[in-house]
Design an enzyme around this catalytic site. Structure first.
Site, PDB file in Angstrom:
ATOM      1  N   ALA A 304       0.836  -1.193   0.000  1.00 46.03           N
ATOM      2  CA  ALA A 304       0.000   0.000   0.000  1.00 46.03           C
ATOM      3  C   ALA A 304       0.870   1.242   0.000  1.00 46.03           C
ATOM      4  O   ALA A 304       1.964   1.258   0.562  1.00 46.03           O
ATOM      5  CB  ALA A 304      -0.913   0.000   1.233  1.00 46.03           C
ATOM      6  N   CYS A 305       0.374   2.301  -0.645  1.00 40.91           N
ATOM      7  CA  CYS A 305       1.101   3.565  -0.714  1.00 40.91           C
ATOM      8  C   CYS A 305       0.476   4.548   0.259  1.00 40.91           C
ATOM      9  O   CYS A 305      -0.733   4.776   0.239  1.00 40.91           O
ATOM     10  CB  CYS A 305       1.054   4.118  -2.133  1.00 40.91           C
ATOM     11  SG  CYS A 305       1.971   5.658  -2.341  1.00 40.91           S
ATOM     12  N   HIS A 306       1.295   5.110   1.123  1.00 44.67           N
ATOM     13  CA  HIS A 306       0.813   6.063   2.119  1.00 44.67           C
ATOM     14  C   HIS A 306       1.721   7.281   2.134  1.00 44.67           C
ATOM     15  O   HIS A 306       2.926   7.171   2.395  1.00 44.67           O
ATOM     16  CB  HIS A 306       0.788   5.432   3.526  1.00 44.67           C
ATOM     17  CG  HIS A 306      -0.163   4.289   3.647  1.00 44.67           C
ATOM     18  ND1 HIS A 306      -1.500   4.456   3.871  1.00 44.67           N
ATOM     19  CD2 HIS A 306       0.038   2.953   3.549  1.00 44.67           C
ATOM     20  CE1 HIS A 306      -2.089   3.263   3.936  1.00 44.67           C
ATOM     21  NE2 HIS A 306      -1.176   2.339   3.740  1.00 44.67           N
ATOM     22  N   GLY A 309       5.010   7.209   0.425  1.00 50.59           N
ATOM     23  CA  GLY A 309       5.883   6.070   0.720  1.00 50.59           C
ATOM     24  C   GLY A 309       5.145   4.772   0.493  1.00 50.59           C
ATOM     25  O   GLY A 309       3.946   4.755   0.233  1.00 50.59           O
TER      26      GLY A 309
END
Length: 359
Positions: A304-306, A309
């Site tokens: 997952a991209c948060h 990052g």
């Protein structure tokens, strides 16, 4: 499906000829889905998704069990979110005690861990048949035997295995089993739960008497017709398709190993796995960046991209895989129309997208 989107528009709960025709189509679909998994048609409950079927299995079993003093549910850490989130809701709203079993480095549940976890208060064990990210198969039949010794039921989410390997509810020992339509080339929004008539399930949706009073709401006739047709096609290919896919999967693995010598690591079980799924890490890369540079390749990183990052896959972390290896992981899957040329193009696309060591 097309005739049921146009001419055959009746409500299957209606008594007029249009409704009876639709009801017959739903009954045929029920027979077809039941036939794929070795069940009886009366034991098939149609739902709108695999997530709904999983939720019905867990919530529908636990709520009646609470009245019998069975307030314990066992699952494992790499389950589908629909199971994990339903467990959290049962804990929060109904005081259910949930045990989440660990997995080994290949992603498998240890039968001895389940044996240590079940008690005379365990109502249900829910362990998926195969993991969608790694393809690792669980020892469901052995786990079911342990659950039954404790007087508990066994639910398995077979969404990933239906149509890919033979699935038989009796051989697995499953009391409840989830089927998802779009995983076996059926339409999205059509799924089923195998739940024998003898089981008293608390419905998620209350209302009319559809689905033997276990799932209210007018049936989506065209989608169920499509699910039934997909089940028939899948059953007809089970004799040859698993071996063909496994050969393509292994050729893809070999091609990438040659393209990136010393940099490829398999994530998942080397033997007990789906024939179409390959989860690999390429050392020294961030998989999401590589896939962004390979637009012709439809693959997944499961990360997952948060906030700019990347967070590694929870499934891989639960298997004890380090953060860098998890961030470098790709899930590559093959399907009914995949061939040798496709595996070659995939290797070529990744070779172009992955930076050379030292770049």
């Amino acid at each position: 499906m097309l005739p049921y989107l146009t001419a055959h528009f009746g409500n299957p709960s209606s008594g007029h000829p249009y409704g009876r025709l639709a009801a017959a189509a739903v009954a045929t679909a029920r027979d077809q889905v039941a036939g794929l998994i070795g069940a009886g048609p009366a034991d098939i409950v149609f739902t709108g998704s695999g997530s709904e079927a999983n939720t019905l299995a867990l919530r529908g079993t636990l709520l009646p069990a609470l009245r019998q003093g069975r307030d314990h549910l066992v699952t494992q850490t790499t389950e589908h979110p629909s199971v994990l989130e339903t467990c959290r809701a049962l804990e929060r709203l109904h005081g259910v005690r949930v045990t989440r079993l660990p997995v080994d480095r290949h992603g498998r549940v240890g039968p001895e861990d389940l044996r240590a976890a079940v008690t005379d208060r365990t109502a249900l064990v829910s362990v998926q048949h195969a993991n969608g990210e790694t393809g690792t198969l669980q020892p469901v039949a052995e786990l079911a035997a342990i659950a039954h010794q404790a007087g508990a039921l066994l639910h398995t989410d077979a969404s990933q295995t239906i149509g890919r390997i033979p699935v038989d509810v009796t051989a697995l020992g499953a009391d409840l089993l989830t089927v998802t339509g779009h995983k076996c080339y059926g339409p999205k929004g059509a799924a089923a739960l195998y739940a024998p008539e003898r089981l008293a399930l608390e419905p998620l949706l209350c209302g009319g008497g559809q689905e033997s009073h276990r799932r209210a709401g007018t049936e989506n006739v065209p989608a169920l017709v499509g699910l039934g047709a997909a089940a028939v096609k899948a059953a007809g290919l089970l004799g040859t398709e698993p071996a063909r896919l496994a050969a393509l999967r292994d050729a893809l693995h070999d091609g990438l190993a040659r393209a990136f010598p010393g940099r490829i690591t398999l994530n998942g079980h080397p033997e007990h796995r789906l024939p179409n799924t390959l989860n690999l890490s390429i050392a020294g890369v961030i998989a999401a960046d590589v896939l962004a540079a390979a637009p012709g390749l439809a693959a997944s990183t499961a990360s997952a991209c948060h906030s700019g990052g990347h967070r590694p896959s929870d499934v891989l972390l639960a298997m004890g895989i380090g953060k860098q290896q998890a961030l470098a992981a790709f899930r590559l899957t093959l399907g009914r129309w995949s061939g040798t040329a496709d595996t070659g193009r995939a290797v070529q696309a990744l070779t172009k997208a992955v930076p050379r060591t030292g770049d």
